[in-house]
Design an enzyme around this catalytic site. Structure first.
Site, mmCIF file in Angstrom:
data_model
loop_
_atom_site.group_PDB
_atom_site.id
_atom_site.type_symbol
_atom_site.label_atom_id
_atom_site.label_comp_id
_atom_site.label_asym_id
_atom_site.label_seq_id
_atom_site.Cartn_x
_atom_site.Cartn_y
_atom_site.Cartn_z
ATOM 1 N N PRO A 1 0.785 -1.239 0.000
ATOM 2 C CA PRO A 1 0.000 0.000 0.000
ATOM 3 C C PRO A 1 0.814 1.285 0.000
ATOM 4 O O PRO A 1 0.254 2.369 0.210
ATOM 5 C CB PRO A 1 -0.797 -0.130 1.308
ATOM 6 C CG PRO A 1 0.135 -0.870 2.219
ATOM 7 C CD PRO A 1 0.863 -1.849 1.334
ATOM 8 N N GLU A 2 2.125 1.229 -0.255
ATOM 9 C CA GLU A 2 2.970 2.410 -0.132
ATOM 10 C C GLU A 2 2.491 3.593 -0.976
ATOM 11 O O GLU A 2 2.624 4.756 -0.574
ATOM 12 C CB GLU A 2 4.416 2.063 -0.527
ATOM 13 C CG GLU A 2 5.170 1.239 0.494
ATOM 14 C CD GLU A 2 4.985 -0.263 0.299
ATOM 15 O OE1 GLU A 2 5.834 -1.022 0.802
ATOM 16 O OE2 GLU A 2 3.992 -0.675 -0.341
ATOM 17 N N VAL A 3 1.928 3.297 -2.175
ATOM 18 C CA VAL A 3 1.504 4.378 -3.059
ATOM 19 C C VAL A 3 0.446 5.259 -2.395
ATOM 20 O O VAL A 3 0.298 6.443 -2.736
ATOM 21 C CB VAL A 3 0.996 3.795 -4.403
ATOM 22 C CG1 VAL A 3 -0.337 3.086 -4.221
ATOM 23 C CG2 VAL A 3 0.915 4.874 -5.475
#
Length: 263
Positions: free
Chosen positions: A136-138
Site C-alpha cells: 500500500p505504499e503508493v
C-alpha cells in the site's frame, strides 16, 4: 541459539530455526533494529549444522508483519544514517537468499508493505486463509521500491505492478491464484503444514539443497544485489519528494492525503 534480541525471537525446534518478529502490539512492524536483528538471526541459523531450514514468522495471530514503522519515517536528523538504515531491508533479503538452506514464511494475519517483501523473499510462503497481503505504499505517496524484487520474483511481473500501482489488498485465496503463495490452509492447520515442510527438508541432502537452491536463484534473477542497490537509491530520492512528506504526515494525523496536484 542462546543469543537474545530486543524484537526478535530465535529458537530451534525439530530441526528448524524459527525466527519470530516479536512486536505484536505494533503488528510486528519493521524498523532498523528489527531488520538488523533479523539479519543476525538468519546468520546464526544458517551457520547452525542442526538447522535444516529457517522459518520466518510474526508473533501473535494479527499480523506476520504490517510493514515498515511509518512513525519512524519522518524527517531524518541524519540523512546518511537514515539512508543506510533503509538499506537494511535489502541486506536482509540478501542474507535470506544466501542462507544456503530452505526458508519458509509462516504467515498469519496482515502481511503488508515491507512485511510482504519479507514473506516473498522466502523460498516458500505458507499462509493461513485469514491472511491479507498488499503493497500500500503508493497510498502514502511512496513506492514499494525495496520489495519490488521479491514481488516480481514471486508472481507474473504485471500482477506485481498492479498490486504496487493500486495499493490494493488481496486475500490468501487470491494470493494463491496469482501465484505468490505456496500453500493456503486454515489457521489451525498452519503449524502442521509448516512442520510437514520441515520434515521434508530434514530428509533431503543439505549439500544438494545448498548448491541447487543457489543455482535456482542465479537463474531466476542474475545480480540481485545490484538491482536492490538501484531500488535503495530510488527510495532515498522518493523520500525527498513533497508527496511522500504529505503522505506520511496524513498517515500520522489519520486523514486523507492532499497530493500536490490537488492543492
Amino acid at each position: 541459539m542462546s543469543e537474545t534480541f530486543t524484537y526478535v525471537l530465535l529458537e530451534r525446534r525439530d530441526g528448524a530455526s524459527f525466527v519470530t518478529i516479536n512486536r505484536p502490539e505494533q503488528r510486528n512492524a519493521l524498523n532498523n533494529v528489527v531488520l538488523a536483528e533479523l539479519g543476525r538471526a538468519v546468520d546464526i541459523a544458517a551457520a547452525d549444522p542442526e538447522t535444516a531450514c529457517i522459518v520466518i514468522t510474526g508473533a501473535g495471530d494479527k499480523a506476520f508483519c504490517a510493514g515498515g514503522d511509518l512513525k519512524e519515517m519522518g524527517a531524518p536528523n541524519d540523512l546518511l544514517a537514515e539512508h543506510q538504515g533503509r538499506g537494511a531491508l535489502a541486506a536482509f533479503f540478501g542474507k535470506l537468499w544466501a542462507a544456503g538452506k530452505p526458508t519458509i514464511a509462516r504467515v498469519d494475519g496482515y502481511c503488508l508493505a515491507g512485511g510482504f517483501g519479507v514473506a516473498l523473499a522466502c523460498d516458500l510462503v505458507v499462509a493461513s486463509d485469514r491472511s491479507t497481503f498488499g503493497a500500500p505504499e503508493v497510498k502514502v505517496g511512496l513506492w514499494p521500491y525495496m520489495i519490488s524484487l521479491p514481488l516480481i520474483r514471486s508472481m507474473p511481473p504485471k500482477q506485481a505492478l498492479k498490486l504496487m500501482m493500486t495499493g490494493e489488498r488481496v486475500d490468501a485465496r487470491r494470493g494463491a491464484e496469482i501465484g505468490f503463495l505456496t500453500d493456503v490452509v486454515p489457521a489451525d492447520q498452519l503449524d502442521k503444514q509448516v512442520a510437514e515442510y520441515v520434515r521434508a527438508f530434514r530428509s533431503v541432502s543439505p549439500q544438494a539443497i545448498a548448491l541447487g537452491r543457489s543455482s535456482f536463484y542465479q537463474i531466476v534473477d542474475h545480480e540481485p544485489q545490484a538491482r536492490l542497490a538501484l531500488l535503495h537509491a530510488n527510495l532515498g530520492v522518493a523520500l525527498t519528494m513533497p508527496d511522500a512528506a504529505e503522505g506520511l504526515a496524513a498517515f500520522a494525523e489519520k486523514r486523507s492525503p492532499r497530493w500536490a496536484a490537488e492543492k
